[in-house]
Scaffold this motif. Sequence first.
Motif, PDB file in Angstrom:
ATOM      1  N   ASP A 183     -44.878  12.872  -2.912  1.00 47.14           N
ATOM      2  CA  ASP A 183     -44.328  12.011  -1.861  1.00 47.14           C
ATOM      3  C   ASP A 183     -45.447  11.626  -0.895  1.00 47.14           C
ATOM      4  O   ASP A 183     -46.452  12.336  -0.751  1.00 47.14           O
ATOM      5  N   GLU A 185     -47.399  11.375   2.465  1.00 50.43           N
ATOM      6  CA  GLU A 185     -47.525  12.248   3.625  1.00 50.43           C
ATOM      7  C   GLU A 185     -48.559  11.631   4.574  1.00 50.43           C
ATOM      8  O   GLU A 185     -49.714  11.440   4.200  1.00 50.43           O
ATOM      9  N   CYS A 195     -43.684   7.771  16.413  1.00 50.68           N
ATOM     10  CA  CYS A 195     -42.725   7.308  15.398  1.00 50.68           C
ATOM     11  C   CYS A 195     -43.257   7.396  13.974  1.00 50.68           C
ATOM     12  O   CYS A 195     -42.593   6.962  13.024  1.00 50.68           O
ATOM     13  N   GLU A 197     -43.682   9.920  11.922  1.00 46.18           N
ATOM     14  CA  GLU A 197     -42.884  10.779  11.040  1.00 46.18           C
ATOM     15  C   GLU A 197     -41.633  10.044  10.554  1.00 46.18           C
ATOM     16  O   GLU A 197     -41.239  10.176   9.390  1.00 46.18           O
ATOM     17  N   GLU A 198     -41.055   9.247  11.454  1.00 45.86           N
ATOM     18  CA  GLU A 198     -39.885   8.458  11.069  1.00 45.86           C
ATOM     19  C   GLU A 198     -40.257   7.419  10.004  1.00 45.86           C
ATOM     20  O   GLU A 198     -39.528   7.224   9.027  1.00 45.86           O
ATOM     21  N   GLN A 200     -42.630   7.687   7.894  1.00 46.26           N
ATOM     22  CA  GLN A 200     -42.908   8.444   6.660  1.00 46.26           C
ATOM     23  C   GLN A 200     -41.614   8.710   5.883  1.00 46.26           C
ATOM     24  O   GLN A 200     -41.566   8.530   4.653  1.00 46.26           O
ATOM     25  N   GLU A 201     -40.557   9.125   6.601  1.00 45.19           N
ATOM     26  CA  GLU A 201     -39.282   9.382   5.936  1.00 45.19           C
ATOM     27  C   GLU A 201     -38.712   8.109   5.320  1.00 45.19           C
ATOM     28  O   GLU A 201     -38.158   8.127   4.220  1.00 45.19           O
ATOM     29  N   ASN A 202     -38.849   6.991   6.006  1.00 43.72           N
ATOM     30  CA  ASN A 202     -38.314   5.722   5.494  1.00 43.72           C
ATOM     31  C   ASN A 202     -39.038   5.285   4.212  1.00 43.72           C
ATOM     32  O   ASN A 202     -38.410   4.840   3.252  1.00 43.72           O
ATOM     33  N   ARG A 204     -40.563   7.164   2.097  1.00 44.59           N
ATOM     34  CA  ARG A 204     -40.209   8.084   1.008  1.00 44.59           C
ATOM     35  C   ARG A 204     -38.873   7.690   0.378  1.00 44.59           C
ATOM     36  O   ARG A 204     -38.696   7.793  -0.840  1.00 44.59           O
ATOM     37  N   LYS A 205     -37.938   7.238   1.217  1.00 43.78           N
ATOM     38  CA  LYS A 205     -36.614   6.850   0.717  1.00 43.78           C
ATOM     39  C   LYS A 205     -36.648   5.495   0.023  1.00 43.78           C
ATOM     40  O   LYS A 205     -36.059   5.318  -1.033  1.00 43.78           O
TER      41      LYS A 205
END
Length: 226
Positions: A183, A185, A195, A197-198, A200-202, A204-205
């Motif tokens: 994934d 990182e 922001c 980290e946010e 990064q999550e988006n 990944r999805k």
Amino acid sequence: MVEDELALFDKSINEFWNKFKNTISDTSCQMVGLRDTYKDSIKAFAEKLSVKLKEEERMVEMFLEYQNQICRQNKLIQEKKDNLLKLFAEVKGKKQELEALTANIQDLKEEYARKKETISNANKANEERLKRLQKSADVYKDRLGLEIRKIYGDKLQFIFTNIDPKHPESPFMFSLCLNEARDYEVSDSAPHLECLEEFQENVRKTNNFSAFLANVRKAFTAMVYN
């Protein structure tokens, strides 16, 4: 006449006596002969019996020796049989160990092949990602002033320029790598973005890397104007 008769009687008596003595003498000689013959027979029989006994003793000794040889041979045969059984058990054990080792080697080969295939697939996926990133980098460099560099730890460093109108050459950067789960990182942003980290999550999805870069640039731009 009486004298004649007496003389005749006396003659008869003498003849009878002489015959009796001769008979006794002959009988005595015969007895002696029979005795000697009996002694000789007994002696010959004893000698034959002694020879026979000695032969039987030799036969008994030979039988006992043969029996001892048979016992020794049976003992040697049993020892060889025990050694063969022990050797057979050892060979059987070695065969089982070899079969188990062969099975383990086969399992390791199969596991290695699976891991090799997984790594190969991962490398191919990474190459595809890097190609897409490089293609995007070329576009972004021309249009957005974005430069991508490969740094330590297999990381990529993304450097934005043309963000601060007063200082267009000022760099705004962050680092990106792929973790063990393959994934994205993100780390080491400068200046720091809360922001990140946010974002990064988006990514990944959605796996929409272009949108991710656009959002990061917007965040850096907003930081300048704020």
